[in-house]
Write a protein that holds these residues in place. Structure first.
Motif, PDB file in Angstrom:
ATOM      1  N   TYR A  40      31.750  42.552  35.072  1.00 16.42           N
ATOM      2  CA  TYR A  40      31.113  41.256  35.356  1.00 16.42           C
ATOM      3  C   TYR A  40      30.598  40.650  34.061  1.00 16.42           C
ATOM      4  O   TYR A  40      30.083  41.348  33.183  1.00 16.42           O
ATOM      5  N   THR A  41      30.714  39.332  33.945  1.00 15.97           N
ATOM      6  CA  THR A  41      30.020  38.589  32.905  1.00 15.97           C
ATOM      7  C   THR A  41      29.765  37.183  33.413  1.00 15.97           C
ATOM      8  O   THR A  41      30.409  36.721  34.362  1.00 15.97           O
ATOM      9  N   ARG A  42      28.828  36.527  32.784  1.00 17.18           N
ATOM     10  CA  ARG A  42      28.642  35.092  33.012  1.00 17.18           C
ATOM     11  C   ARG A  42      28.890  34.395  31.691  1.00 17.18           C
ATOM     12  O   ARG A  42      28.250  34.707  30.684  1.00 17.18           O
ATOM     13  N   LYS A  43      29.823  33.468  31.693  1.00 13.23           N
ATOM     14  CA  LYS A  43      30.270  32.836  30.451  1.00 13.23           C
ATOM     15  C   LYS A  43      30.296  31.333  30.650  1.00 13.23           C
ATOM     16  O   LYS A  43      30.981  30.837  31.549  1.00 13.23           O
ATOM     17  N   ASN A  44      29.538  30.628  29.834  1.00 10.06           N
ATOM     18  CA  ASN A  44      29.493  29.162  29.899  1.00 10.06           C
ATOM     19  C   ASN A  44      29.257  28.661  31.323  1.00 10.06           C
ATOM     20  O   ASN A  44      29.899  27.716  31.794  1.00 10.06           O
ATOM     21  N   GLY A  45      28.334  29.341  32.000  1.00 11.81           N
ATOM     22  CA  GLY A  45      27.918  28.906  33.327  1.00 11.81           C
ATOM     23  C   GLY A  45      28.782  29.366  34.476  1.00 11.81           C
ATOM     24  O   GLY A  45      28.483  29.048  35.635  1.00 11.81           O
ATOM     25  N   ILE A  46      29.837  30.128  34.218  1.00  8.15           N
ATOM     26  CA  ILE A  46      30.751  30.585  35.269  1.00  8.15           C
ATOM     27  C   ILE A  46      30.635  32.100  35.404  1.00  8.15           C
ATOM     28  O   ILE A  46      30.699  32.831  34.411  1.00  8.15           O
ATOM     29  N   HIS A  47      30.473  32.586  36.630  1.00 11.48           N
ATOM     30  CA  HIS A  47      30.474  34.023  36.906  1.00 11.48           C
ATOM     31  C   HIS A  47      31.925  34.519  36.925  1.00 11.48           C
ATOM     32  O   HIS A  47      32.765  33.968  37.641  1.00 11.48           O
ATOM     33  N   TYR A  48      32.205  35.578  36.161  1.00  7.22           N
ATOM     34  CA  TYR A  48      33.522  36.205  36.172  1.00  7.22           C
ATOM     35  C   TYR A  48      33.380  37.637  36.685  1.00  7.22           C
ATOM     36  O   TYR A  48      32.618  38.427  36.116  1.00  7.22           O
ATOM     37  N   VAL A  49      34.108  37.953  37.745  1.00  6.21           N
ATOM     38  CA  VAL A  49      34.042  39.282  38.352  1.00  6.21           C
ATOM     39  C   VAL A  49      35.444  39.865  38.397  1.00  6.21           C
ATOM     40  O   VAL A  49      36.380  39.226  38.902  1.00  6.21           O
ATOM     41  N   TRP A  50      35.603  41.074  37.861  1.00  5.97           N
ATOM     42  CA  TRP A  50      36.863  41.807  37.984  1.00  5.97           C
ATOM     43  C   TRP A  50      36.716  42.816  39.111  1.00  5.97           C
ATOM     44  O   TRP A  50      35.851  43.701  39.068  1.00  5.97           O
ATOM     45  N   ILE A  51      37.541  42.665  40.138  1.00  9.50           N
ATOM     46  CA  ILE A  51      37.507  43.541  41.308  1.00  9.50           C
ATOM     47  C   ILE A  51      38.399  44.752  41.046  1.00  9.50           C
ATOM     48  O   ILE A  51      39.565  44.618  40.676  1.00  9.50           O
ATOM     49  N   ASN A  52      37.873  45.930  41.278  1.00  6.35           N
ATOM     50  CA  ASN A  52      38.594  47.166  40.990  1.00  6.35           C
ATOM     51  C   ASN A  52      39.805  47.342  41.908  1.00  6.35           C
ATOM     52  O   ASN A  52      39.879  46.796  43.002  1.00  6.35           O
ATOM     53  N   SER A  53      40.757  48.127  41.448  1.00  9.02           N
ATOM     54  CA  SER A  53      41.945  48.470  42.233  1.00  9.02           C
ATOM     55  C   SER A  53      41.582  49.269  43.476  1.00  9.02           C
ATOM     56  O   SER A  53      40.631  50.058  43.472  1.00  9.02           O
ATOM     57  N   ALA A  54      42.356  49.070  44.523  1.00  6.94           N
ATOM     58  CA  ALA A  54      42.204  49.883  45.730  1.00  6.94           C
ATOM     59  C   ALA A  54      42.614  51.323  45.490  1.00  6.94           C
ATOM     60  O   ALA A  54      42.221  52.211  46.255  1.00  6.94           O
ATOM     61  N   SER A  55      43.379  51.588  44.430  1.00  3.71           N
ATOM     62  CA  SER A  55      44.128  52.837  44.356  1.00  3.71           C
ATOM     63  C   SER A  55      43.831  53.751  43.170  1.00  3.71           C
ATOM     64  O   SER A  55      43.616  54.937  43.350  1.00  3.71           O
ATOM     65  N   TYR A  56      43.814  53.229  41.945  1.00  4.82           N
ATOM     66  CA  TYR A  56      43.790  54.139  40.794  1.00  4.82           C
ATOM     67  C   TYR A  56      43.489  53.388  39.509  1.00  4.82           C
ATOM     68  O   TYR A  56      43.497  52.149  39.460  1.00  4.82           O
ATOM     69  N   TYR A  57      43.235  54.153  38.446  1.00  8.26           N
ATOM     70  CA  TYR A  57      43.212  53.630  37.084  1.00  8.26           C
ATOM     71  C   TYR A  57      44.396  54.217  36.335  1.00  8.26           C
ATOM     72  O   TYR A  57      44.670  55.415  36.430  1.00  8.26           O
ATOM     73  N   TRP A  58      45.093  53.379  35.581  1.00  9.14           N
ATOM     74  CA  TRP A  58      46.277  53.826  34.838  1.00  9.14           C
ATOM     75  C   TRP A  58      45.830  54.413  33.496  1.00  9.14           C
ATOM     76  O   TRP A  58      45.300  53.709  32.642  1.00  9.14           O
ATOM     77  N   VAL A  59      46.037  55.725  33.314  1.00  5.68           N
ATOM     78  CA  VAL A  59      45.625  56.394  32.079  1.00  5.68           C
ATOM     79  C   VAL A  59      46.783  56.597  31.114  1.00  5.68           C
ATOM     80  O   VAL A  59      46.582  57.056  29.988  1.00  5.68           O
TER      81      VAL A  59
END
Length: 326
Positions: free
Chosen positions: A235-254
């Protein structure tokens, strides 16, 4: 009690979802004091093990919660014959169903084929979401000397600086769409905005349109943007806009060296509630790492990875600043 997908035949699923198959995917969700949207990202049906089990978990939660609509944030399925079980289950929700295109959705199909298969109105579109206006963007274009080329059958495995663009026609449409609404605007797009990525120029082109509109445009302001793609909670707030990255349902690619996928113990998904007061609530979803974890694989930076979706309460510019629930 919702019947498990594994005990239902495809024919039965089609019967259950028949009404939904006839429903326009862009049907408006009416004005209300609050509107709830079930959201899942990066299921990766066709690649990730247990993808159908994870989608089944989400759909059971949907049938229990009865949100006003559901939305997937891309990298959903490959658009092959094998993908039909995924779509059949998705369509058992008898309400508005929204799709966002992800890059891997075009690993084996053209963009046009996926849009038809998913019953999307177009690769990018908009709809009203209670007291908010929602915009769905498509960043699945390559930048070329002559303009832009749509992602198609894995043609996007090239230099990252050429990937992830919204084409010029789409950006022009976005400016027009933003100017036409008086409601606060939320954006849904697969590839991440607002935080550093490997595609900074492509991201900046979209952010410039959003920020320019907020500075000078008429109509509702852009207040939040929800992304998938990165398989991480940020999450970040940048220039007045909230930005949210929603996690994968499944996995992280390593990566290949560390065993490709580090799966989560259970499906991750969330419910977003949009309040007429301007507040947007994100519900938590908690999992553990299925062994071996990234740390047990000695993956660099494992301590920064997140097998969860954090609860957040975002307040738009008209109601104050955001804060995370503890």
């Amino acid at each position: 009690m919702v019947t498990k997908y594994r005990s239902l035949s495809r024919r039965r699923l089609l019967q259950i979802g028949a009404g939904g198959l006839l429903m326009p995917i862009s049907r408006l969700i009416g004005r209300a004091d609050s509107v709830c949207l079930g959201v899942i990202a990066d299921l990766h049906h066709g690649l990730a093990p247990r993808a159908m089990e994870r989608l089944d978990d989400f759909m059971q939660a949907v049938h229990t919660r009865k949100p006003d609509g559901i939305l997937q944030l891309g990298d959903f399925n490959f658009g092959t014959t094998e993908s039909e079980e995924c779509l059949d289950l998705w369509r058992t929700f008898d309400g508005p169903r929204y799709h966002v295109l992800g890059n891997h959705d075009m690993d084996f199909a053209t963009k046009d084929a996926i849009v038809r298969s998913w019953h999307m109105p177009s690769p990018y579109y908009s709809f009203d979401l209670g007291a908010f206006h929602a915009v769905v963007l498509d960043r699945n274009n390559l930048k070329t000397d002559d303009g832009y080329t749509p992602y198609s059958e894995a043609n996007f495995y090239v230099d990252a600086s050429l990937r992830g663009y919204a084409d010029s026609d789409q950006l022009a449409w976005l400016r027009t769409d933003l100017a036409a609404t008086q409601l606060p605007v939320v954006v849904f797009v697969h590839q991440g905005l607002g935080l550093p990525t490997s595609m900074p120029n492509a991201s900046r082109a979209i952010e410039d349109v959003l920020e320019e509109h907020n500075r000078t445009g008429e109509g509702g302001k852009v207040v939040a943007c929800f992304c998938g793609h990165h398989h991480i909670d940020r999450y970040t707030r940048k220039n007045g806009i909230h930005y949210v990255w929603i996690n994968s349902a499944s996995y992280y690619w390593v990566g290949e060296e560390y065993g490709r996928m580090a799966p989560y113990s259970r499906a991750l998904y969330t419910f977003l509630t949009f309040h007429s007061s301007g507040v947007i609530e994100i519900e938590a979803s908690q999992a553990e790492w299925a062994a071996p974890s990234p740390s047990e694989r000695n993956y660099p930076g494992a301590e920064t990875l997140t097998p969860f979706i954090q609860a957040r309460r975002l307040q738009t510019a008209t109601t104050g600043t955001s804060r995370n629930k503890k």
